[in-house]
Scaffold this active site. Structure first.
Site, mmCIF file in Angstrom:
data_model
loop_
_atom_site.group_PDB
_atom_site.id
_atom_site.type_symbol
_atom_site.label_atom_id
_atom_site.label_comp_id
_atom_site.label_asym_id
_atom_site.label_seq_id
_atom_site.Cartn_x
_atom_site.Cartn_y
_atom_site.Cartn_z
ATOM 1 N N ASP A 169 -0.308 5.148 0.965
ATOM 2 C CA ASP A 169 -0.585 6.101 2.043
ATOM 3 C C ASP A 169 -0.628 5.412 3.401
ATOM 4 O OD1 ASP A 169 -1.023 8.628 0.567
ATOM 5 O OD2 ASP A 169 -2.621 7.487 -0.387
ATOM 6 N N LYS A 200 -10.812 -1.055 -1.989
ATOM 7 C CA LYS A 200 -10.593 -1.754 -0.729
ATOM 8 C C LYS A 200 -11.735 -1.372 0.213
ATOM 9 C CE LYS A 200 -5.556 -1.168 -1.179
ATOM 10 N NZ LYS A 200 -4.364 -0.498 -0.622
ATOM 11 N N ASP A 208 0.851 -1.175 0.000
ATOM 12 C CA ASP A 208 0.000 0.000 0.000
ATOM 13 C C ASP A 208 0.899 1.242 0.000
ATOM 14 O OD1 ASP A 208 -2.400 1.595 0.498
ATOM 15 O OD2 ASP A 208 -1.629 1.805 2.535
#
Length: 226
Positions: free
Chosen positions: A20, A145, A18
């Site tokens: 952030d 997500k 991922d």
């Protein structure tokens, strides 16, 4: 007697990262942009920020404004993406991220982010981080997500089965997406600890990756001393 740090080892063949909260600390921007959005819609900014992390913007809007037509969420999300891309004040690398990315440069890995390609490029550059050559951004998937689509697509593009991949995530939605994809999850940062990932680190200085001759990757996850 002083306690010593403990180390767990996870094995994998590919790593799915991922952005952030995992590689890039963009919380300052996220809080500014989404607090303004929440206030415009008569919502409590603190409650909104509990939902936003890990999801695409339209999915956050749908969760917070469940009666609003989805086409309005997509349209407003495009505006917020442009706003976030232009606001890079306070965007920095997560501690250890440059060294971690350098250590896996020749190993199978991909970026799997809820940001679109312009936002991902802007934030990685602002943080001084190398962009992985394989990346799954918002434009590449039909579902946000916690849907596992992004991680499954990342695994497929790298040519590995989901069970051979380890996900690195910071958010509830991201951890849930990794699990739904049938992958193990390393939680990064303070948010992730609440979602019971398979392993957890405060930041990326606590990770070391070794590659065996047969392609097995050994992830040494060091927990702080108790």
């Amino acid at each position: 007697m002083t306690a010593t740090p403990t180390s767990d080892v996870l094995t994998a063949r590919a790593l799915l990262l991922d952005m952030d909260g995992t590689l890039v600390d963009s919380d300052a921007v996220v809080e500014r942009v989404w607090s303004r959005w929440a206030l415009r819609h008569g919502l409590d900014p603190q409650e909104a920020l509990k939902v936003v992390h890990g999801r695409q913007g339209y999915a956050t809007m749908a969760a917070l404004l469940p009666d609003r037509p989805m086409e309005l969420n997509h349209a407003e999300n495009r505006e917020l993406l442009a706003e976030e891309t232009a606001d890079l004040d306070g965007v920095v690398a997560i501690p250890g991220a440059p060294e971690f990315l350098a250590s896996i440069n020749a190993l199978p890995h991909a970026l799997v982010t809820s940001a679109d390609a312009p936002l991902a490029g802007a934030r990685m550059a602002a943080a001084g981080l190398r962009m992985p050559p394989v990346r799954v951004t918002a434009e590449c998937v039909s579902a946000s997500k916690p849907d596992p689509e992004g991680f499954l697509k990342g695994a497929a593009e790298l040519g590995f089965a989901p069970a051979d991949c380890v996900v690195f995530e910071d958010s509830e939605a991201g951890v849930a997406a990794g699990r739904a994809a049938g992958m193990r999850v390393v939680g990064v940062g303070p948010r992730a600890s609440a979602f019971a990932p398979d392993a957890h680190v405060a930041d990326l200085t606590r990770l070391r990756v070794e590659a065996d001759a047969d392609g097995v990757l050994r992830l040494h996850v060091t927990a702080p001393a108790a």
